[in-house]
Design a protein around this motif. Structure first.
Motif, PDB file in Angstrom:
ATOM      1  N   GLN A   1       4.758  24.950  11.875  1.00  0.00           N
ATOM      2  CA  GLN A   1       5.479  23.680  11.807  1.00  0.00           C
ATOM      3  C   GLN A   1       6.988  23.904  11.760  1.00  0.00           C
ATOM      4  OE1 GLN A   1       5.215  21.362   8.106  1.00  0.00           O
ATOM      5  NE2 GLN A   1       4.536  19.621   9.333  1.00  0.00           N
TER       6      GLN A   1
ATOM      7  N   THR B   1       4.124  22.830  20.659  1.00  0.00           N
ATOM      8  CA  THR B   1       3.330  22.123  19.651  1.00  0.00           C
ATOM      9  C   THR B   1       1.840  22.357  19.859  1.00  0.00           C
ATOM     10  OG1 THR B   1       5.027  20.421  19.403  1.00  0.00           O
ATOM     11  CG2 THR B   1       2.807  19.879  18.658  1.00  0.00           C
TER      12      THR B   1
ATOM     13  N   SER C   1       8.589  19.770   3.604  1.00  0.00           N
ATOM     14  CA  SER C   1       7.252  20.201   4.016  1.00  0.00           C
ATOM     15  C   SER C   1       6.827  21.455   3.262  1.00  0.00           C
ATOM     16  CB  SER C   1       7.212  20.453   5.521  1.00  0.00           C
ATOM     17  OG  SER C   1       8.104  21.479   5.890  1.00  0.00           O
TER      18      SER C   1
ATOM     19  N   SER D   1       2.578  15.705   8.493  1.00  0.00           N
ATOM     20  CA  SER D   1       2.358  16.496   7.275  1.00  0.00           C
ATOM     21  C   SER D   1       1.470  15.733   6.295  1.00  0.00           C
ATOM     22  CB  SER D   1       3.696  16.841   6.611  1.00  0.00           C
ATOM     23  OG  SER D   1       4.475  17.666   7.444  1.00  0.00           O
TER      24      SER D   1
ATOM     25  N   GLN E   1       8.191  24.907  15.177  1.00  0.00           N
ATOM     26  CA  GLN E   1       8.134  23.709  16.025  1.00  0.00           C
ATOM     27  C   GLN E   1       9.312  22.783  15.747  1.00  0.00           C
ATOM     28  OE1 GLN E   1       4.256  22.147  15.156  1.00  0.00           O
ATOM     29  NE2 GLN E   1       3.218  23.467  16.616  1.00  0.00           N
TER      30      GLN E   1
ATOM     31  N   ARG F   1       7.269  14.162  11.891  1.00  0.00           N
ATOM     32  CA  ARG F   1       6.973  15.396  11.151  1.00  0.00           C
ATOM     33  C   ARG F   1       6.405  15.086   9.776  1.00  0.00           C
ATOM     34  NH1 ARG F   1      10.597  18.994   8.543  1.00  0.00           N
ATOM     35  NH2 ARG F   1       9.889  21.155   8.556  1.00  0.00           N
TER      36      ARG F   1
ATOM     37  N   CYS G   1       0.181  27.267   8.823  1.00  0.00           N
ATOM     38  CA  CYS G   1       0.526  25.914   9.285  1.00  0.00           C
ATOM     39  C   CYS G   1       1.994  25.607   9.001  1.00  0.00           C
ATOM     40  CB  CYS G   1      -0.366  24.887   8.604  1.00  0.00           C
ATOM     41  SG  CYS G   1      -2.056  24.849   9.215  1.00  0.00           S
TER      42      CYS G   1
ATOM     43  N   TRP H   1      -0.598  24.918  17.247  1.00  0.00           N
ATOM     44  CA  TRP H   1      -1.728  24.456  16.431  1.00  0.00           C
ATOM     45  C   TRP H   1      -3.045  25.032  16.920  1.00  0.00           C
ATOM     46  CZ3 TRP H   1      -0.424  23.092  11.954  1.00  0.00           C
ATOM     47  CH2 TRP H   1       0.713  22.300  11.700  1.00  0.00           C
TER      48      TRP H   1
END
Length: 535
Positions: free
Chosen positions: A363, A460, A296, A184, A366, A180, A359, A464
């Protein structure tokens, strides 16, 4: 060879879809440009508008002439490079860091294959994918009727730039302990490179006939600009391709050196030691989801703040550079009656802010899938925590993070405007554009949550794909000649925006309905499905 074959077989469907979709986009874009801008005079006019309002170049390619092929490259090449960069960097992290996270790398390293064979197989796999991507786009352009030389140059530019980001992904997989964090970091590098090329092109030097732009020095720091300066269908200059190949070799060498010296499962950058006892925050699902997403969130906030600051600080710079050319000055005078360039600049930049916020939201949702596949979700759900409450915590974190990210961009835009002594009348437009992108971005974590409950293994990939497809529609749909109704299918394009007479609400109602229905559906479905611990 066995490990390479295993990787090719494992990623076969995913890479095939990615590469063929990119090739199909190239073919359809060629047809769209040919239909929408059939006359060279139309292409010349649009290029003149772009060079007179260089803010357009922040999210478009580098003008290299009014021929059909060169104009097509102007409209689509940055997005093609973005697709290749994401494909290559995600592939690198997936087959290095993610393999170590799941423990599969330990099992392979215990065999005679050793530690280096999997890394070498990943490098070969990634390079094959980059070459296939370049070859497929070349074939698509030739099939669409464009010249072979320019098509080969474009394919080479795309393959070499993707190889650079393959190196970025491999290096990030060595630096960080989690996939992850590595993803990132890679995405952050890609976004910085994208903006560097856009800004470098926007502050470049336009030609007197307003059909060509020379990049500034800043652009040459970005692989996106290297691909653009190949200038397919105009110059077909191979030197930027050689530069990209050299940088990719250097990055691959660095990644190999780091791979050979670090412990398996560890990262070059050691994570901060945790506390001996958990805080009260971690006693609840919402606190846990917030804690694992905090790092993140900070990265996305910084990125959005930079983009927000640029939305109100570049206007004077672009105006000054643009007006150094008499032809540009004349075009700006003719455009003055068509609306505020500052307003258009704010809206365009905040679509990028909305993309960054989306995003983060995707994320974060996810992360729930990662918790499930790693087995930690099973431990949490073995307590009195309900499944819907557990997923709801990730959704709430995602939506709250979107608000924080956009708010940071609005604050940065305000501070940048005040610092340069700009007209404060643009601030309401900043607020409206930001609020609209909160609504647009909120749709994506909700849709990802629905996918998570129905098709966990696709969480995933589809998460995206939805963001990339929507961002491409919003940023490139109009230039590709797509109907306005099709472009408005993107939540980023359907979001409310400032208008000359107030606020254009666009598709606000259906965005709200979609978000609310998605939240309700995902939580209801989560109550009924089994926990899936397989990858």
């Amino acid at each position: 060879m066995i490990l390479l074959a295993q990787r090719l077989r494992r990623d076969g469907v995913q890479l095939l879809v990615w590469i063929l979709a990119t090739a199909a986009l190239c073919f359809s874009a060629t047809a769209g440009v040919s239909e929408a801008f059939a006359a060279e005079s139309e292409r010349q006019t649009l290029l003149a508008v772009a060079l007179a309002n260089p803010a357009i170049l922040l999210f478009r390619g580098l003008p290299s002439g009014a021929s059909e092929g060169a104009f097509l490259v102007f409209t689509i090449l940055p997005f093609l490079v973005l697709l290749g960069a994401l494909m290559a960097s995600f592939l690198a992290v997936r087959h290095v860091r993610a393999e170590e996270e799941t423990g599969r790398a330990d099992a392979v390293s215990a065999t005679p294959a050793g530690r280096q064979a999997p890394f070498i197989a990943t490098v070969a796999h990634g390079l094959i994918a980059c070459v296939l991507l370049g070859g497929a786009t070349t074939a698509a352009f030739i099939a669409a009727g464009l010249g072979g030389g320019g098509s080969v140059a474009l394919g080479g530019a795309l393959a070499s730039s993707a190889a650079v980001f393959l190196g970025v992904g491999l290096v990030s997989a060595q630096l960080f302990r989690s996939s992850r964090a590595a993803n990132s970091f890679s995405v952050g590098v890609i976004l910085v490179a994208f903006l560097a090329a856009g800004i470098g092109n926007a502050v470049g030097t336009p030609s007197d006939d307003l059909t060509r732009m020379e990049s500034s020095g800043l652009a040459w720091l970005s692989p996106f600009a290297w691909a653009e300066n190949v200038r397919p269908f105009a110059d077909d200059d191979a030197r930027p391709i050689l530069l990209a190949v050299g940088v990719s070799v250097a990055l691959l060498t660095l990644a190999a050196a780091l791979q050979a010296t670090r412990d398996l499962g560890a990262g070059v950058i050691s994570p901060r030691p945790g506390r001996a006892a958990a805080s009260a925050l971690l006693s609840r699902p919402l606190g846990l989801a917030t804690r694992v997403s905090a790092g993140s969130l900070l990265a996305w906030v910084v990125g959005a703040a930079v983009v927000g600051a640029l939305s109100t600080s570049l206007g004077d710079v672009i105006d000054e550079i643009a007006t150094q050319n008499p032809a540009v000055t004349d075009m700006l005078d003719r455009l003055a009656a068509q609306g505020s360039m500052d307003q258009g600049l704010v809206v365009t930049f905040f679509v990028m802010v909305g993309t960054l916020a989306a995003c983060f939201g995707v994320q974060t949702v996810q992360r729930a899938r990662q918790e499930e596949t790693h087995g930690t979700a099973e431990q949490t759900l073995a307590t009195p925590v309900a499944r819907a409450r557990w997923l709801g915590a990730f959704l709430a974190t995602a939506l709250a993070g979107i608000v924080v990210i956009v708010a940071a961009a609005v604050a940065a835009a305000t501070l940048a405007l005040l610092a340069r002594g700009g007209d404060p009348a643009i601030l309401p437009d900043v607020v409206v554009a930001g609020a609209g992108q909160v609504l647009g971005a909120a749709v994506f974590p909700v849709l990802t949550a629905v996918v998570f409950t129905l098709l966990p293994r696709a969480t995933t990939t589809l998460g995206w794909v939805l963001v990339i497809a929507a961002a491409s529609l919003a940023l490139f749909g109009a230039l590709l000649g797509l109907d306005e109704d099709i472009v408005s299918l993107s939540p980023f394009a359907a979001a409310p925006v400032p208008a000359a007479d107030g606020v254009a609400w666009n598709g606000s109602v259906w965005l709200v309905v979609l978000a609310v229905a998605g939240v309700a559906s995902s939580l209801m479905l989560m109550r009924r499905r089994e926990v899936a611990t397989g990858g």
